[in-house]
Scaffold this active site. Structure first.
Site, PDB file in Angstrom:
ATOM      1  N   ARG A 167     -11.097  -4.803   1.250  1.00 29.65           N
ATOM      2  CA  ARG A 167     -10.223  -4.811   2.426  1.00 29.65           C
ATOM      3  C   ARG A 167     -11.090  -4.538   3.654  1.00 29.65           C
ATOM      4  NH1 ARG A 167      -5.962  -0.122   2.705  1.00 29.65           N
ATOM      5  NH2 ARG A 167      -7.907   1.007   3.014  1.00 29.65           N
TER       6      ARG A 167
ATOM      7  N   GLU B 119      -2.464   4.975  -2.224  1.00 34.47           N
ATOM      8  CA  GLU B 119      -3.414   5.825  -1.517  1.00 34.47           C
ATOM      9  C   GLU B 119      -3.570   7.148  -2.269  1.00 34.47           C
ATOM     10  OE1 GLU B 119      -4.435   8.346   2.433  1.00 34.47           O
ATOM     11  OE2 GLU B 119      -2.407   8.244   1.626  1.00 34.47           O
TER      12      GLU B 119
ATOM     13  N   HIS C 289       0.721  12.482  -3.327  1.00 39.80           N
ATOM     14  CA  HIS C 289       1.698  13.537  -3.063  1.00 39.80           C
ATOM     15  C   HIS C 289       3.031  13.281  -3.744  1.00 39.80           C
ATOM     16  CE1 HIS C 289      -1.106  15.353  -0.252  1.00 39.80           C
ATOM     17  NE2 HIS C 289      -1.420  14.107   0.080  1.00 39.80           N
TER      18      HIS C 289
ATOM     19  N   ASP D 287       1.589   4.723   0.711  1.00 43.09           N
ATOM     20  CA  ASP D 287       1.040   5.851   1.468  1.00 43.09           C
ATOM     21  C   ASP D 287       1.270   7.158   0.723  1.00 43.09           C
ATOM     22  OD1 ASP D 287       0.037   6.839   4.177  1.00 43.09           O
ATOM     23  OD2 ASP D 287       1.888   8.002   3.971  1.00 43.09           O
TER      24      ASP D 287
ATOM     25  N   ARG E 281       0.890  -1.166   0.000  1.00 35.67           N
ATOM     26  CA  ARG E 281       0.000   0.000   0.000  1.00 35.67           C
ATOM     27  C   ARG E 281       0.922   1.208   0.000  1.00 35.67           C
ATOM     28  NH1 ARG E 281      -1.017   4.276   3.776  1.00 35.67           N
ATOM     29  NH2 ARG E 281      -3.084   5.170   3.520  1.00 35.67           N
TER      30      ARG E 281
HETATM   31  C1  AAO Z   1       0.546  14.353  12.649  1.00 33.24           C
HETATM   32  C2  AAO Z   1      -0.329  15.401  13.325  1.00 33.24           C
HETATM   33  C3  AAO Z   1      -0.214  16.726  12.579  1.00 33.24           C
HETATM   34  C4  AAO Z   1       1.237  17.160  12.523  1.00 33.24           C
HETATM   35  C5  AAO Z   1       2.053  16.054  11.867  1.00 33.24           C
HETATM   36  C6  AAO Z   1       3.517  16.361  11.830  1.00 33.24           C
HETATM   37  O1  AAO Z   1      -1.684  14.955  13.344  1.00 33.24           O
HETATM   38  O2  AAO Z   1      -0.983  17.704  13.275  1.00 33.24           O
HETATM   39  O3  AAO Z   1       1.356  18.339  11.747  1.00 33.24           O
HETATM   40  O4  AAO Z   1       1.872  14.844  12.586  1.00 33.24           O
HETATM   41  O5  AAO Z   1       4.001  16.534  13.125  1.00 33.24           O
HETATM   42  C7  AAO Z   1      -1.151  10.359   9.674  1.00 33.24           C
HETATM   43  C8  AAO Z   1      -2.171  11.220  10.411  1.00 33.24           C
HETATM   44  C9  AAO Z   1      -1.701  12.651  10.548  1.00 33.24           C
HETATM   45  C10 AAO Z   1      -0.319  12.700  11.166  1.00 33.24           C
HETATM   46  C11 AAO Z   1       0.587  11.964  10.209  1.00 33.24           C
HETATM   47  C12 AAO Z   1       2.058  11.957  10.629  1.00 33.24           C
HETATM   48  O6  AAO Z   1      -3.408  11.176   9.711  1.00 33.24           O
HETATM   49  O7  AAO Z   1      -2.628  13.335  11.410  1.00 33.24           O
HETATM   50  O8  AAO Z   1       0.081  14.056  11.338  1.00 33.24           O
HETATM   51  O9  AAO Z   1       0.171  10.581  10.153  1.00 33.24           O
HETATM   52  O10 AAO Z   1       2.198  11.433  11.891  1.00 33.24           O
HETATM   53  C13 AAO Z   1      -4.244  13.805   3.176  1.00 33.24           C
HETATM   54  C14 AAO Z   1      -3.306  12.957   2.325  1.00 33.24           C
HETATM   55  C15 AAO Z   1      -3.339  11.489   2.668  1.00 33.24           C
HETATM   56  C16 AAO Z   1      -3.216  11.257   4.165  1.00 33.24           C
HETATM   57  C17 AAO Z   1      -4.340  12.029   4.840  1.00 33.24           C
HETATM   58  C18 AAO Z   1      -4.320  11.863   6.355  1.00 33.24           C
HETATM   59  O11 AAO Z   1      -3.622  13.148   0.954  1.00 33.24           O
HETATM   60  O12 AAO Z   1      -2.237  10.889   2.011  1.00 33.24           O
HETATM   61  O13 AAO Z   1      -4.173  13.439   4.554  1.00 33.24           O
HETATM   62  N1  AAO Z   1      -3.256   9.811   4.503  1.00 33.24           N
HETATM   63  C19 AAO Z   1      -1.999   9.052   4.710  1.00 33.24           C
HETATM   64  C20 AAO Z   1      -2.126   8.062   5.852  1.00 33.24           C
HETATM   65  C21 AAO Z   1      -2.226   8.800   7.158  1.00 33.24           C
HETATM   66  C22 AAO Z   1      -0.936   9.551   7.410  1.00 33.24           C
HETATM   67  C23 AAO Z   1      -0.311  10.076   6.196  1.00 33.24           C
HETATM   68  C24 AAO Z   1      -0.816   9.880   4.931  1.00 33.24           C
HETATM   69  C25 AAO Z   1       1.018  10.687   6.327  1.00 33.24           C
HETATM   70  O14 AAO Z   1      -3.184   7.200   5.611  1.00 33.24           O
HETATM   71  O15 AAO Z   1      -2.530   7.946   8.229  1.00 33.24           O
HETATM   72  O16 AAO Z   1      -1.191  10.673   8.301  1.00 33.24           O
HETATM   73  O17 AAO Z   1       1.937   9.605   6.196  1.00 33.24           O
HETATM   74  C26 AAO Z   1      -8.401  16.378   1.301  1.00 33.24           C
HETATM   75  C27 AAO Z   1      -7.473  15.749   0.323  1.00 33.24           C
HETATM   76  C28 AAO Z   1      -6.786  14.540   0.874  1.00 33.24           C
HETATM   77  C29 AAO Z   1      -6.155  14.860   2.204  1.00 33.24           C
HETATM   78  C30 AAO Z   1      -7.269  15.392   3.143  1.00 33.24           C
HETATM   79  C31 AAO Z   1      -6.751  15.691   4.531  1.00 33.24           C
HETATM   80  O18 AAO Z   1      -9.531  15.500   1.492  1.00 33.24           O
HETATM   81  O19 AAO Z   1      -8.180  15.370  -0.829  1.00 33.24           O
HETATM   82  O20 AAO Z   1      -5.791  14.132  -0.034  1.00 33.24           O
HETATM   83  O21 AAO Z   1      -5.602  13.669   2.757  1.00 33.24           O
HETATM   84  O22 AAO Z   1      -7.786  16.569   2.558  1.00 33.24           O
HETATM   85  O23 AAO Z   1      -5.832  16.723   4.475  1.00 33.24           O
HETATM   86  C32 AAO Z   1     -13.642  16.016   1.983  1.00 33.24           C
HETATM   87  C33 AAO Z   1     -13.036  16.110   0.595  1.00 33.24           C
HETATM   88  C34 AAO Z   1     -11.681  15.421   0.576  1.00 33.24           C
HETATM   89  C35 AAO Z   1     -10.813  16.116   1.547  1.00 33.24           C
HETATM   90  C36 AAO Z   1     -11.484  15.977   2.887  1.00 33.24           C
HETATM   91  C37 AAO Z   1     -10.724  16.610   4.001  1.00 33.24           C
HETATM   92  O24 AAO Z   1     -13.919  14.671   2.352  1.00 33.24           O
HETATM   93  O25 AAO Z   1     -13.880  15.487  -0.317  1.00 33.24           O
HETATM   94  O26 AAO Z   1     -11.081  15.457  -0.689  1.00 33.24           O
HETATM   95  O27 AAO Z   1     -12.771  16.577   2.886  1.00 33.24           O
HETATM   96  O28 AAO Z   1     -10.634  18.001   3.760  1.00 33.24           O
END
Ligand code: AAO
Length: 476
Positions: free
Chosen positions: A325, A223, A190, A186, A184
């Protein structure tokens, strides 16, 4: 890259979120193998930053590619992969290589040090030369901002750099050597598709010592969150591998929450805006959107709404679309909260009850009868066509998979009580939702199919489960 590498006759992948490797090895032997599961996704395997009160998300902050995390070390991981392969269950690793840790993540779970503020990760090693210039992702309408800037402050690797590519390729090929069946990827959205293509193009074939056929490629599911309305589209990635189809999660949640009618599920698939079936990794919820991270919003179904969750999961597993899944969670109230621990740091092992369910803070949706029996349903029906669609014009539906299996759902607030075409041969079958076939008996409801293939189907609106399912292997 598009084939799952499942063993024939097996289907269904489970994400054992935050499980330890030793526990997964035992789970493969005791449960996943015997119950017909085909694969499992693990949490990130490489060394991550140790963060304060140990939130689950520290695992998405890489410090190095050493296989040392709270789930276990390399020896334990390798042993797990082998034991799972031995019982027919394939391993898929959540690989994080878009970025390294954010500021603050200075010590790794393997004891390595790093200084994210100066972009120094000596245990790889990566230096500031290997990263994109510092800027924050602020604009999903701008592909360059999304791909060259930092996601929530995570130091953004430049995958166009040959050293960075080498290190990523070495990491992935090392996992393949250990016997994993795919990845997968991640935060694939990006990264530039061209960079991913170059990296995937250098991946080794799967290890034939683990039972894979020669020339088999790792299954890749990327992802890419694409619910529409942004500059980056999943179609930029579906030529490279499968994608995580977030629209499936979003839509199935809306339907079973009663915001859309079940009868509309008649054309479930690409008509709903999903990628092609063999490019879609589908799910009801994932580790992010079950707790409000990522995308999907308030309509996502989770273990916290069990009746609708089981119905949606049963529909996903009964329907031929996509590669399903199943999420296997730990219980949480706080969205940052990490897995159950013994001492605030070391992850606790799940405990098992006599009815197969888990305790000790683990939810184990994959051990819910209604879910694992639908994995068996999916295995029993194989690639039989969806036939005999019926609906009542609102929220009661049924269909068969050829002459192998039949399911019916009731999401109306009145009973379903109809004579329906099951497609199955005459006989008495055990409903695998309310019970299980045991010897020549059934611990749940029985359904009698007549010589014309019809059966009287009853699902009361206030029953514990709003679905019944029968299949050839559950004939009494
Ligand atoms: C943590 C802390 C942060 C801190 C950071 C650094 O929470 O506050 O700044 O550490 O110190 C995970 C957690 C994060 C965590 C991070 C690192 O979720 O909270 O941050 O580990 O420890 C985007 C990405 C997507 C990502 C998702 C969470 O595109 O790749 O954010 N998922 C993966 C993993 C996830 C992981 C990471 C990536 C990083 O599965 O577990 O993060 O490795 C829009 C965009 C999306 C975007 C979202 C959220 O979505 O389209 O691409 O996802 O925004 O930013 C509607 C819309 C939809 C929109 C959504 C939210 O549903 O239709 O498009 O609203 O606005």
């Amino acid at each position: 890259q598009f084939a799952t590498n499942y063993q024939s006759g097996r289907n269904g992948m489970v994400h054992l979120f935050e499980w330890k490797w030793d526990d997964i090895a035992a789970e493969c032997e005791n449960f996943l193998g015997p119950y017909g599961y085909a694969g499992l996704q693990v949490s990130p395997v490489n060394e991550n930053a140790v963060i304060g009160n140990r939130p689950w998300w520290e695992r998405y902050q890489p410090i190095s590619y050493k296989l040392n995390t709270r789930s276990g070390n390399e020896e334990q991981f390798a042993n797990m992969v082998r034991r799972c392969n031995n019982v027919g269950v394939r391993t898929y690793v959540d690989v994080v290589f878009n970025h390294m840790a954010a500021n603050g993540g200075t010590t790794g779970t393997g004891g390595s040090n790093a200084d994210p503020s100066s972009k120094s990760f000596p245990a790889v090693p990566f230096s500031s030369l290997d990263f994109n210039p510092t800027c924050a992702i602020t604009n999903y309408a701008d592909p360059t901002n999304v791909r060259n800037c930092e996601l929530v402050g995570l130091r953004d690797l430049n995958q166009g750099n040959s050293w960075v590519r080498d290190k990523i390729v070495d990491f992935l090929n090392h996992l393949t050597d250990l016997g994993v069946a795919g990845f997968r990827v991640d935060a694939a959205k990006h990264m530039w598709p061209g960079d991913l293509e170059a990296i995937y193009g250098r991946l080794n074939n799967l290890n034939t010592n683990h039972g894979f056929s020669s020339g088999a490629k790792p299954y890749i599911f990327q992802e890419v969150i694409d619910l529409g309305g942004e500059a980056i589209s999943k179609s930029e990635y579906t030529g490279l591998g499968a994608i995580t189809e977030f629209r499936h999660s979003d839509s199935i949640g809306k339907v079973f929450r009663g915001k859309d009618q079940l009868r509309y599920l008649t054309n479930w698939g690409t008509s709903w805006g999903f990628a092609a079936s063999d490019r879609s990794l589908v799910f009801v919820d994932n580790h992010d959107n079950q707790r409000g991270h990522g995308a999907g919003g308030a309509d996502v179904l989770t273990y916290k709404v069990p009746k609708q969750y089981k119905m949606a999961s049963a529909f996903m597993l009964a329907h031929p679309f996509g590669t399903p899944r199943i999420m296997s969670s730990f219980a949480f109230d706080d969205t940052d909260q990490g897995p159950p621990t013994t001492d605030g740091h070391n992850i606790a092992s799940p405990q098992f009850n006599s009815d197969n369910s888990c305790s000790g803070g683990w939810v184990c949706e994959h051990r819910w009868r209604q879910i694992y029996n639908m994995v068996a349903f999916r295995n029993a029906v194989g690639d039989a066509q969806l036939q005999n669609w019926w609906d009542n014009g609102s929220n009661q539906i049924s269909f068969s998979r050829g002459s192998q299996g039949f399911v019916a759902f009731n999401n109306d607030n009145y009973d379903l009580n109809s004579s329906l075409q099951t497609g199955l041969s005459a006989g008495t079958y055990c409903d695998v939702i309310s019970g299980t076939k045991s010897g020549s008996g059934c611990t749940g409801k029985t359904i009698t199919v007549g010589s014309d293939g019809r059966a009287n189907i009853y699902i009361g609106s206030s029953e514990e489960d709003g679905v019944v399912a029968i299949h050839v292997n559950a004939k009494l």
